[in-house]
Design a protein around this motif. Structure first.
Motif, PDB file in Angstrom:
ATOM      1  N   ALA A   1      -4.661   3.422   7.385  1.00 58.21           N
ATOM      2  CA  ALA A   1      -3.364   3.969   7.797  1.00 58.21           C
ATOM      3  C   ALA A   1      -3.405   5.491   7.810  1.00 58.21           C
ATOM      4  O   ALA A   1      -2.884   6.139   8.737  1.00 58.21           O
ATOM      5  CB  ALA A   1      -2.271   3.467   6.848  1.00 58.21           C
TER       6      ALA A   1
ATOM      7  N   PHE B   1       0.373   1.778   8.696  1.00 54.54           N
ATOM      8  CA  PHE B   1      -0.051   0.810   7.675  1.00 54.54           C
ATOM      9  C   PHE B   1       0.118  -0.623   8.183  1.00 54.54           C
ATOM     10  O   PHE B   1      -0.787  -1.461   8.038  1.00 54.54           O
ATOM     11  CB  PHE B   1       0.735   1.028   6.386  1.00 54.54           C
ATOM     12  CG  PHE B   1       0.422   0.036   5.302  1.00 54.54           C
ATOM     13  CD1 PHE B   1      -0.752   0.130   4.577  1.00 54.54           C
ATOM     14  CD2 PHE B   1       1.291  -1.005   5.018  1.00 54.54           C
ATOM     15  CE1 PHE B   1      -1.053  -0.789   3.584  1.00 54.54           C
ATOM     16  CE2 PHE B   1       1.003  -1.926   4.031  1.00 54.54           C
ATOM     17  CZ  PHE B   1      -0.174  -1.814   3.316  1.00 54.54           C
TER      18      PHE B   1
ATOM     19  N   SER C   1      -2.431  -1.418  10.691  1.00 54.33           N
ATOM     20  CA  SER C   1      -3.717  -1.659  10.036  1.00 54.33           C
ATOM     21  C   SER C   1      -3.783  -3.067   9.477  1.00 54.33           C
ATOM     22  O   SER C   1      -4.823  -3.737   9.583  1.00 54.33           O
ATOM     23  CB  SER C   1      -3.938  -0.631   8.918  1.00 54.33           C
ATOM     24  OG  SER C   1      -5.123  -0.918   8.192  1.00 54.33           O
TER      25      SER C   1
END
Length: 336
Positions: free
Chosen positions: A94, A121, A124
């Protein structure tokens, strides 16, 4: 049902050359070495089967054994470690996606997902787990390179985590419950050292054998003390089947190293009873082991175990109450 195996002996052959007491003691050494036998004042073997030995002198990388450690740590530790690595890797990616610039990810605005970092995030997570909802996508050469790297890392991590999880489930281990105390009870017009074991799991262990050793500090020919080891002969060294509990008994006769000993003398000589069990797990058809020990203060004198067996109906099967494995009752006096 049971086979009485002959007890191994440490006695030398009459034709063998005479050896010193130190040479005979080395034959009885269990692998702890002379330094431990002379200097250690801790119990050799803990109740959970671990040894009181600390090994040092190796570098950090030399002493690492991640596969072995991940197989032997507790389930809580294993799952916590897997979750921690999963979180750390996705946080790192991230940060990398954020570093690629505000236009590295295309899709919903950052504010809708809590900001640029949180959007990176969650993207990811989707890439790492090969989910790919399609709402967020990489934009630009750098972002696509990161996606390529993370996809490879994710595949390898999932393969490793899955392999370790399967190995932990598939690894045959024994789950033997030892009674909390050993007892010295009346036995065959004399006395016997006894402790009780039971299989915690529902699997069957066959050809279960036991070795029990007595260890205590004794004087040596140098004017000091050294720990001696003596293999205790048992009433029964092996049972073919182990569906119930097994009370392992060492008869205390004239040849026993416990003959004439008192509780105070065992504590003074730092006596310890070492137990090693080995049998065959019928499910996996592989040998499994269990070990434990009893220190002098864990031996109860003039006591006996209470029955673990229950039968509420004469036609019902025999029931074993495992919670009663350590229940004992005292005896007024031992036989002369």
């Amino acid at each position: 049902m049971a086979w009485n195996a002959p007890s191994p002996s440490f006695e030398p052959s009459p034709l063998a050359p005479r050896r010193t007491q130190e040479e005979q003691a080395r034959d009885r050494d269990l692998g702890f070495g002379s330094v431990v036998s002379r200097q250690s004042r801790l119990r050799l073997l803990n109740r959970d089967g671990s040894f009181n030995v600390v090994r040092s002198g190796l570098g950090v990388l030399e002493s690492l054994a991640p596969y072995h450690q991940l197989l032997t740590i507790s389930w809580g530790g294993f799952l916590g470690f897997v979750a921690l690595i999963y979180l750390v890797v996705n946080l790192a990616f991230a940060v990398a996606f954020v570093a690629c610039g505000s236009n590295a990810l295309a899709g919903p605005r950052a504010g809708m997902l809590g900001g640029r970092f949180s959007r990176a995030f969650f993207f990811s997570i989707q890439t790492f787990a090969t989910i790919g909802y399609g709402q967020i996508g990489p934009n630009g050469f750098a972002a696509n390179i990161l996606v390529t790297v993370e996809a490879l890392v994710g595949l390898m991590y999932q393969a490793l985590a899955t392999g370790l999880l399967f190995a932990r489930f598939a690894r045959p281990t024994a789950s033997i419950v030892f009674s909390r105390h050993a007892v010295v009870s009346p036995y065959n017009n004399g006395q016997g050292l006894m402790f009780r074991i039971v299989n915690r799991r529902r699997n069957e262990i066959i050809e279960l054998g036991a070795q029990v050793l007595f260890s205590a500090m004794e004087p040596d020919n140098r004017g000091g003390t050294v720990r001696r080891y003596t293999l205790l002969p048992l009433e029964r060294n092996k049972v073919t089947f182990f569906p119930l509990s097994w009370t392992i008994v060492h008869p205390i006769d004239e040849a026993s190293p416990l003959a004439g000993k008192t509780a105070e003398e065992l504590e003074r000589t730092e006596a310890e009873i070492l137990v090693l069990l080995s049998g065959i797990d019928e499910t996996f058809e592989q040998t499994v082991h269990a070990r434990s020990s009893y220190s002098a203060d864990e031996i109860v004198w003039n006591a006996r175990f209470q029955s673990m067996f229950r039968r509420e109906d004469p036609r019902s099967r025999v029931s074993v109450d495992i919670s009663q494995i350590s229940e004992i009752e005292t005896i007024d006096s031992a036989p002369a």
